[in-house]
Design an enzyme around this catalytic site. Structure first.
Site, PDB file in Angstrom:
ATOM      1  N   ARG A  60       0.829  -1.212   0.000  1.00  0.00           N
ATOM      2  CA  ARG A  60       0.000   0.000   0.000  1.00  0.00           C
ATOM      3  C   ARG A  60       0.861   1.260   0.000  1.00  0.00           C
ATOM      4  O   ARG A  60       0.526   2.257  -0.667  1.00  0.00           O
ATOM      5  CB  ARG A  60      -0.925  -0.015   1.226  1.00  0.00           C
ATOM      6  CG  ARG A  60      -1.981   1.084   1.244  1.00  0.00           C
ATOM      7  CD  ARG A  60      -3.010   0.799   2.323  1.00  0.00           C
ATOM      8  NE  ARG A  60      -4.080   1.781   2.333  1.00  0.00           N
ATOM      9  CZ  ARG A  60      -4.142   2.816   3.187  1.00  0.00           C
ATOM     10  NH1 ARG A  60      -3.186   2.983   4.094  1.00  0.00           N
ATOM     11  NH2 ARG A  60      -5.150   3.658   3.142  1.00  0.00           N
ATOM     12  N   HIS A  64       0.439   4.183  -2.770  1.00  0.00           N
ATOM     13  CA  HIS A  64       0.140   5.565  -2.393  1.00  0.00           C
ATOM     14  C   HIS A  64       1.290   6.512  -2.742  1.00  0.00           C
ATOM     15  O   HIS A  64       1.064   7.705  -2.937  1.00  0.00           O
ATOM     16  CB  HIS A  64      -0.191   5.650  -0.896  1.00  0.00           C
ATOM     17  CG  HIS A  64      -1.576   5.180  -0.570  1.00  0.00           C
ATOM     18  ND1 HIS A  64      -2.298   5.673   0.493  1.00  0.00           N
ATOM     19  CD2 HIS A  64      -2.378   4.277  -1.180  1.00  0.00           C
ATOM     20  CE1 HIS A  64      -3.491   5.088   0.523  1.00  0.00           C
ATOM     21  NE2 HIS A  64      -3.546   4.229  -0.476  1.00  0.00           N
ATOM     22  N   ASN A  92      -3.928   8.606   4.002  1.00  0.00           N
ATOM     23  CA  ASN A  92      -2.772   8.076   4.739  1.00  0.00           C
ATOM     24  C   ASN A  92      -2.861   8.215   6.251  1.00  0.00           C
ATOM     25  O   ASN A  92      -2.318   7.385   6.989  1.00  0.00           O
ATOM     26  CB  ASN A  92      -1.487   8.781   4.270  1.00  0.00           C
ATOM     27  CG  ASN A  92      -1.183   8.523   2.799  1.00  0.00           C
ATOM     28  OD1 ASN A  92      -1.471   7.449   2.279  1.00  0.00           O
ATOM     29  ND2 ASN A  92      -0.625   9.517   2.126  1.00  0.00           N
ATOM     30  N   HIS A 191      -6.123  -6.271  -2.511  1.00  0.00           N
ATOM     31  CA  HIS A 191      -7.036  -6.311  -1.372  1.00  0.00           C
ATOM     32  C   HIS A 191      -7.377  -7.743  -0.962  1.00  0.00           C
ATOM     33  O   HIS A 191      -8.237  -7.953  -0.105  1.00  0.00           O
ATOM     34  CB  HIS A 191      -8.317  -5.529  -1.670  1.00  0.00           C
ATOM     35  CG  HIS A 191      -8.137  -4.045  -1.593  1.00  0.00           C
ATOM     36  ND1 HIS A 191      -9.149  -3.145  -1.814  1.00  0.00           N
ATOM     37  CD2 HIS A 191      -7.032  -3.302  -1.322  1.00  0.00           C
ATOM     38  CE1 HIS A 191      -8.689  -1.908  -1.690  1.00  0.00           C
ATOM     39  NE2 HIS A 191      -7.407  -1.980  -1.395  1.00  0.00           N
TER      40      HIS A 191
END
Length: 317
Positions: A60, A64, A92, A191
């Protein structure tokens, strides 16, 4: 004269083919830091062995990072007098994690070759190695990114798709990064590992109809209608710490935890066929996921003399 022209041509060819001139390469550190990849791999292995969830967190972080002005390590920068970082952005704050693990990896890499391997490349390698540690397939990472000297709080707030995103919004967000709808569906398969906070899926389980009733009821036990915002639930209730294709099987049963997850498989949805393909054939998912990760890691990298190679991932040199 002929000799001079030949030398000039050879020099031009070298410059055009050199990774330092803007091209990422799978052999970028072979001579300057031959132990780089093995050092990162060992550190990721240790971190994931200590906490399985960390694998998802490192993936992740990479995602990001890349969605805000490219894969440049900007997400790792702390706030300072001169920098407003991305860590407090909506996507975040209270959720991005693994910064201490990246610090550890960076320190270990610095011990074998100081000032050579960028934080952006460490994020890229760590994401791949995390997937492998949790049961996914490996792929070749291209390296040579350099680190940004600045961050973008506004970019983190506007460019990273959120858990309430519609399908059209997801497609647009990924398209804006040069990624296809196929890339988007494949990358969403990340996910199949990790967890989400109650605040990110509360509306989906209480107020929406595109969700399996029994599944929603089971999740409500750990996510009350008010309070408990930071309570966690696995994104894939079947195998939350194994990288597999159960995420897509869950979508077919309307058991996507996030609204944005279930948007990939809805009545008449344009991405239904991809979800079905990945749910049916795990090898197809693994192949397309690896391709999509390479594509994402190639979003606007800083190369050559742009940016820098930070010695501390939390601040510019």
């Amino acid at each position: 004269m002929r000799s001079s022209c030949m030398i000039a041509c050879i020099t031009l060819l070298i410059l055009c083919s050199s990774p330092a001139n803007g091209q990422l390469s799978s052999t970028f550190y072979d001579k300057t830091c031959p132990k780089a990849l093995s050092t990162v791999k060992a550190a990721v292995k240790a971190a994931v062995a200590k906490e399985k969830r960390m694998g998802a967190s490192l993936v992740r972080l990479h995602f990001h990072d890349c969605f805000v002005n490219g894969c440049d390590g900007s997400i790792l920068l702390d706030d300072s007098a001169n920098i407003t970082g991305e860590k407090t952005a909506g996507p975040n704050a209270n959720s991005a994690r693994g910064f201490d693990v990246i610090d550890t990896i960076k320190a270990q890499v610095e011990s074998v070759c100081s000032g050579v391997v960028s934080c952006a490349d460490i994020l890229t390698i760590a994401a791949r190695d995390s997937i492998v540690e949790l049961g996914g397939q490996t792929w070749t990472v291209k390296l040579g990114r350099r680190d940004a000297r600045a961050a973008s709080l506004s970019g983190a707030n506007s460019k990273i798709p959120g858990p309430a995103s519609s399908l059209s919004a997801l497609i647009t967000a990924f398209s804006n990064q040069g990624l296809s709808t196929k890339d988007m569906v494949a990358l969403s398969g990340a996910h199949t590992i990790g967890q989400a906070r109650c605040t990110t899926f509360r509306t989906h389980i209480y107020n929406e109809t595109n969700i399996n009733t029994a599944f929603a009821t089971s999740v409500k036990a750990n996510c009350p209608s008010t309070g408990g915002d930071n309570n966690l639930s696995p994104l894939d209730v079947q195998t939350p710490i194994a990288f597999d294709n159960n995420y897509y099987k869950n979508l077919q049963s309307q058991k996507g935890l996030l609204h944005s997850d279930q948007e990939l498989f809805n009545t008449g949805g344009s991405t239904n066929s991809l979800v079905t393909s990945y749910a049916t054939n795990q090898n197809t998912f693994f192949r397309d996921f690896a391709t999509a990760m390479v594509n994402m890691a190639n979003i606007k990298p800083l190369t050559g003399t742009s940016g820098e190679v930070r010695k501390n991932c939390r601040k510019p040199n």
